[in-house]
Design a protein around this motif. Structure first.
Motif, PDB file in Angstrom:
ATOM      1  N   SER A 202     -63.818 -73.924 -58.353  1.00  0.00           N
ATOM      2  CA  SER A 202     -62.420 -74.337 -58.248  1.00  0.00           C
ATOM      3  C   SER A 202     -61.510 -73.113 -58.216  1.00  0.00           C
ATOM      4  O   SER A 202     -61.869 -72.037 -58.711  1.00  0.00           O
ATOM      5  N   PRO A 203     -60.310 -73.255 -57.638  1.00  0.00           N
ATOM      6  CA  PRO A 203     -59.412 -72.100 -57.494  1.00  0.00           C
ATOM      7  C   PRO A 203     -58.557 -71.863 -58.738  1.00  0.00           C
ATOM      8  O   PRO A 203     -58.370 -72.754 -59.566  1.00  0.00           O
ATOM      9  N   ALA A 204     -58.051 -70.650 -58.846  1.00  0.00           N
ATOM     10  CA  ALA A 204     -57.106 -70.281 -59.906  1.00  0.00           C
ATOM     11  C   ALA A 204     -56.082 -69.327 -59.322  1.00  0.00           C
ATOM     12  O   ALA A 204     -56.405 -68.489 -58.480  1.00  0.00           O
ATOM     13  N   SER A 205     -54.834 -69.488 -59.749  1.00  0.00           N
ATOM     14  CA  SER A 205     -53.743 -68.604 -59.324  1.00  0.00           C
ATOM     15  C   SER A 205     -53.221 -67.839 -60.530  1.00  0.00           C
ATOM     16  O   SER A 205     -53.124 -68.391 -61.632  1.00  0.00           O
ATOM     17  N   VAL A 206     -52.869 -66.572 -60.321  1.00  0.00           N
ATOM     18  CA  VAL A 206     -52.424 -65.695 -61.406  1.00  0.00           C
ATOM     19  C   VAL A 206     -51.120 -65.021 -61.008  1.00  0.00           C
ATOM     20  O   VAL A 206     -50.989 -64.523 -59.882  1.00  0.00           O
ATOM     21  N   ALA A 207     -50.150 -65.011 -61.920  1.00  0.00           N
ATOM     22  CA  ALA A 207     -48.885 -64.306 -61.698  1.00  0.00           C
ATOM     23  C   ALA A 207     -48.500 -63.557 -62.964  1.00  0.00           C
ATOM     24  O   ALA A 207     -48.487 -64.147 -64.052  1.00  0.00           O
ATOM     25  N   THR A 242     -64.551 -66.688 -68.365  1.00  0.00           N
ATOM     26  CA  THR A 242     -63.650 -66.560 -69.509  1.00  0.00           C
ATOM     27  C   THR A 242     -62.588 -67.645 -69.440  1.00  0.00           C
ATOM     28  O   THR A 242     -62.012 -67.892 -68.376  1.00  0.00           O
ATOM     29  N   HIS A 243     -62.347 -68.317 -70.552  1.00  0.00           N
ATOM     30  CA  HIS A 243     -61.317 -69.348 -70.578  1.00  0.00           C
ATOM     31  C   HIS A 243     -59.972 -68.727 -70.187  1.00  0.00           C
ATOM     32  O   HIS A 243     -59.641 -67.613 -70.631  1.00  0.00           O
ATOM     33  N   PRO A 244     -59.177 -69.400 -69.354  1.00  0.00           N
ATOM     34  CA  PRO A 244     -57.912 -68.803 -68.885  1.00  0.00           C
ATOM     35  C   PRO A 244     -56.991 -68.345 -70.004  1.00  0.00           C
ATOM     36  O   PRO A 244     -56.312 -67.326 -69.871  1.00  0.00           O
ATOM     37  N   GLN A 245     -56.963 -69.071 -71.113  1.00  0.00           N
ATOM     38  CA  GLN A 245     -56.085 -68.675 -72.211  1.00  0.00           C
ATOM     39  C   GLN A 245     -56.563 -67.382 -72.855  1.00  0.00           C
ATOM     40  O   GLN A 245     -55.766 -66.499 -73.176  1.00  0.00           O
ATOM     41  N   GLN A 246     -57.882 -67.257 -73.028  1.00  0.00           N
ATOM     42  CA  GLN A 246     -58.425 -66.019 -73.576  1.00  0.00           C
ATOM     43  C   GLN A 246     -58.240 -64.874 -72.585  1.00  0.00           C
ATOM     44  O   GLN A 246     -57.922 -63.736 -72.970  1.00  0.00           O
ATOM     45  N   ALA A 247     -58.424 -65.171 -71.301  1.00  0.00           N
ATOM     46  CA  ALA A 247     -58.264 -64.137 -70.276  1.00  0.00           C
ATOM     47  C   ALA A 247     -56.850 -63.595 -70.251  1.00  0.00           C
ATOM     48  O   ALA A 247     -56.633 -62.382 -70.102  1.00  0.00           O
ATOM     49  N   LEU A 248     -55.844 -64.477 -70.420  1.00  0.00           N
ATOM     50  CA  LEU A 248     -54.461 -64.026 -70.402  1.00  0.00           C
ATOM     51  C   LEU A 248     -54.122 -63.236 -71.659  1.00  0.00           C
ATOM     52  O   LEU A 248     -53.382 -62.243 -71.608  1.00  0.00           O
ATOM     53  N   HIS A 249     -54.668 -63.665 -72.797  1.00  0.00           N
ATOM     54  CA  HIS A 249     -54.467 -62.890 -74.027  1.00  0.00           C
ATOM     55  C   HIS A 249     -55.037 -61.479 -73.876  1.00  0.00           C
ATOM     56  O   HIS A 249     -54.374 -60.484 -74.201  1.00  0.00           O
ATOM     57  N   ASP A 250     -56.250 -61.379 -73.368  1.00  0.00           N
ATOM     58  CA  ASP A 250     -56.882 -60.073 -73.193  1.00  0.00           C
ATOM     59  C   ASP A 250     -56.118 -59.226 -72.174  1.00  0.00           C
ATOM     60  O   ASP A 250     -56.061 -57.990 -72.295  1.00  0.00           O
ATOM     61  N   ALA A 251     -55.546 -59.883 -71.177  1.00  0.00           N
ATOM     62  CA  ALA A 251     -54.785 -59.148 -70.165  1.00  0.00           C
ATOM     63  C   ALA A 251     -53.539 -58.514 -70.765  1.00  0.00           C
ATOM     64  O   ALA A 251     -53.156 -57.396 -70.393  1.00  0.00           O
ATOM     65  N   ILE A 252     -52.885 -59.205 -71.681  1.00  0.00           N
ATOM     66  CA  ILE A 252     -51.702 -58.640 -72.332  1.00  0.00           C
ATOM     67  C   ILE A 252     -52.092 -57.430 -73.180  1.00  0.00           C
ATOM     68  O   ILE A 252     -51.380 -56.421 -73.223  1.00  0.00           O
ATOM     69  N   VAL A 253     -53.236 -57.513 -73.841  1.00  0.00           N
ATOM     70  CA  VAL A 253     -53.723 -56.365 -74.614  1.00  0.00           C
ATOM     71  C   VAL A 253     -54.005 -55.190 -73.682  1.00  0.00           C
ATOM     72  O   VAL A 253     -53.650 -54.038 -73.975  1.00  0.00           O
ATOM     73  N   ALA A 286     -48.803 -66.216 -66.009  1.00  0.00           N
ATOM     74  CA  ALA A 286     -49.253 -67.602 -65.900  1.00  0.00           C
ATOM     75  C   ALA A 286     -50.575 -67.641 -65.150  1.00  0.00           C
ATOM     76  O   ALA A 286     -50.775 -66.902 -64.185  1.00  0.00           O
ATOM     77  N   VAL A 287     -51.481 -68.494 -65.619  1.00  0.00           N
ATOM     78  CA  VAL A 287     -52.732 -68.789 -64.924  1.00  0.00           C
ATOM     79  C   VAL A 287     -52.744 -70.286 -64.651  1.00  0.00           C
ATOM     80  O   VAL A 287     -52.592 -71.099 -65.579  1.00  0.00           O
ATOM     81  N   VAL A 288     -52.902 -70.652 -63.388  1.00  0.00           N
ATOM     82  CA  VAL A 288     -52.887 -72.054 -62.981  1.00  0.00           C
ATOM     83  C   VAL A 288     -54.215 -72.397 -62.333  1.00  0.00           C
ATOM     84  O   VAL A 288     -54.669 -71.691 -61.424  1.00  0.00           O
ATOM     85  N   THR A 289     -54.862 -73.462 -62.819  1.00  0.00           N
ATOM     86  CA  THR A 289     -56.093 -73.961 -62.214  1.00  0.00           C
ATOM     87  C   THR A 289     -55.830 -75.371 -61.682  1.00  0.00           C
ATOM     88  O   THR A 289     -54.681 -75.809 -61.602  1.00  0.00           O
ATOM     89  N   THR A 290     -56.895 -76.100 -61.345  1.00  0.00           N
ATOM     90  CA  THR A 290     -56.697 -77.445 -60.806  1.00  0.00           C
ATOM     91  C   THR A 290     -56.229 -78.440 -61.862  1.00  0.00           C
ATOM     92  O   THR A 290     -55.678 -79.487 -61.518  1.00  0.00           O
ATOM     93  N   GLY A 291     -56.432 -78.126 -63.141  1.00  0.00           N
ATOM     94  CA  GLY A 291     -56.008 -79.063 -64.165  1.00  0.00           C
ATOM     95  C   GLY A 291     -55.384 -78.432 -65.383  1.00  0.00           C
ATOM     96  O   GLY A 291     -55.004 -79.135 -66.327  1.00  0.00           O
ATOM     97  N   LEU A 292     -55.258 -77.118 -65.402  1.00  0.00           N
ATOM     98  CA  LEU A 292     -54.790 -76.412 -66.594  1.00  0.00           C
ATOM     99  C   LEU A 292     -53.723 -75.394 -66.230  1.00  0.00           C
ATOM    100  O   LEU A 292     -53.816 -74.712 -65.208  1.00  0.00           O
ATOM    101  N   LEU A 293     -52.716 -75.298 -67.070  1.00  0.00           N
ATOM    102  CA  LEU A 293     -51.627 -74.329 -66.928  1.00  0.00           C
ATOM    103  C   LEU A 293     -51.555 -73.520 -68.216  1.00  0.00           C
ATOM    104  O   LEU A 293     -51.389 -74.086 -69.306  1.00  0.00           O
TER     105      LEU A 293
END
Length: 439
Positions: A202-207, A242-253, A286-293
């Motif tokens: 499935s796709p994911a978008s990142v901004a 990696t779960h999108p929420q964990q991925a975004l947390h790690d990205a901020i670090v 923001a990370v957006v998938t087919t069912g998760l924001l």
């Protein structure tokens, strides 16, 4: 005569470093032959932090699962301050040696008062032709002087447009636009966007959007380093599962580490002055998938949810790390009073070597209808602060024409005065497969 000009080490108007023999400031174009009194200083002011205010009410979001598979407790965006994506409190970081911020600090006044007009007003990027004919080399401001090899007008000293003055990027189903605005001599915002494929196909978008702290050294470099590091980190982590929420947390670090590294570079030492701080910026992603924001942030850059069905309520998904937000949370002021105060935009969280504690905020949502996520700096939301105001200026076709939507939003900020750099990314939900773009 050149020998009769005052010998200055920095521009008396904007503090830009000068070299011997300069006739005009390389940043703002100030005429160095007439030196005004030195402007007042605006140092960092320390203030103890406070918990974030509750998020917007009236929007029922289904709860996203935690990375370990356990059900997460219902929450609003503001409820996750100081925890990682699994709900575990983050260990406080020790301030770097020699940091100008004391352990009790937590606020940064990064926007000193601005004059009504700058000595050399920049041309309006919406109406000015910023591209001179190849080989002509005429100034875009006065249209009379020729441009020297360093990119400055020999007649009026105006700095010519830089690559970052106006940037646009479209990446499949999402897009971003950044503009210098009408009052600043350079763009201190930056963004990073991209798409990824999750392990299930499935796709994911990142901004990612970052806003440089103007009172710090090299704010434009800080925002660019943070945006690149965070964007690369997320795009590398998502395909690995990696779960999108964990991925975004790690990205901020990762973004924080990239900005911290600038503080020890020789370029920072050359530009450092007693009244300046280490390179710093805010961040929102923001990370957006087919069912998760998923959204994550530090500072006062924001993310908004705007549904395609405008009969459904929009929502602000982030809560500012700012003085105004703390006053509201403490019950000392209502929102109107707090944001009318001159201290409203004093930030209490940022990325940088002199930040006392890094607290990446993250939140996950499962919208039950299509819409768009607007990720932006305060250069936009200053002119559309409430979620309802933002929804009014987002074009109805933004989900299928994200680049057009981002351009409209930047134009709204410029029409409002363009007092700050403005950057906005538009991300459709649910995520669209790669290869889809604006209609």
């Amino acid at each position: 005569m050149m020998s009769q000009m005052p010998q200055l080490s920095a521009c008396p108007s904007c503090e830009w470093p000068l070299e011997s023999g300069d006739r005009f400031c390389g940043a703002c174009g100030y005429d160095l032959s007439a030196v005004p009194p030195r402007p007042d200083d605006h140092p960092t002011i320390a203030l103890n932090g406070a918990d974030l205010a509750p998020g917007p009410e009236g929007v029922a979001w289904p709860v996203a699962p935690r990375p370990d598979g356990a059900p997460a407790a219902p929450h609003l965006p503001a409820d996750l301050a100081g925890t990682d994506s699994g709900g575990i409190p983050l260990p406080p970081e020790q301030p770097p040696t020699g940091s100008p911020v004391s352990p009790a600090s937590g606020v940064r006044f990064d926007r000193p008062p601005e004059p009504d007009e700058y000595p050399l007003q920049a041309p309006d990027p919406r109406v000015a032709d910023l591209s001179a004919p190849e080989g002509a080399g005429f100034c875009v401001a006065c249209r009379a002087g020729r441009v020297d090899t360093d990119g400055y007008c020999e007649h009026c000293g105006h700095a010519q447009p830089r690559e970052r003055d106006h940037m646009e990027q479209e990446c499949g189903p999402l897009a971003a636009v950044s503009d210098r605005g009408l009052r600043h001599h350079r763009n201190e915002d930056a963004f990073g966007i991209g798409t990824a494929t999750l392990p299930d196909g499935s796709p994911a978008s990142v901004a990612i959007v970052c806003d440089g702290v103007s009172s710090a050294t090299r704010p434009d470099d800080a925002s660019l380093a943070a945006a690149r590091a965070a964007n690369e980190s997320v795009l590398a982590a998502l395909p690995r599962g990696t779960h999108p929420q964990q991925a975004l947390h790690d990205a901020i670090v990762a973004a924080s580490q990239a900005v911290n590294a600038l503080a020890v570079e020789p370029a920072t030492a050359r530009e450092h002055a007693p009244h300046q701080n280490a390179p710093a910026c805010t961040i929102v992603g923001a990370v957006v998938t087919t069912g998760l924001l998923v959204v994550g942030w530090v500072g006062d850059s924001r993310a908004y949810w705007v549904p395609v069905d405008r009969n459904s309520p929009p929502a602000r998904l982030t809560e500012d790390d700012s003085w105004a937000a703390q006053m509201v949370a403490a019950g000392l002021m209502n929102e109107a009073e707090a944001y009318a105060d001159e201290r409203a935009h004093a930030i209490t969280g940022w990325l940088g070597a002199d930040a006392y504690e890094l607290e990446p905020h993250t939140a996950s949502f499962k919208p039950d209808r299509p819409g768009v996520v607007v990720v932006c700096t305060d250069g936009l939301w200053n002119y559309a602060e409430a979620a309802e105001e933002m929804a009014e200026v987002v074009p109805e076709d933004a989900a299928v024409r994200p680049l057009h939507g981002a351009r409209v939003l930047v134009g709204h900020a410029l029409d409002g005065g363009g007092h700050d750099n403005v950057t906005v990314a538009v991300v459709p939900f649910p995520a669209v497969p790669q290869g889809a773009g604006s209609a």
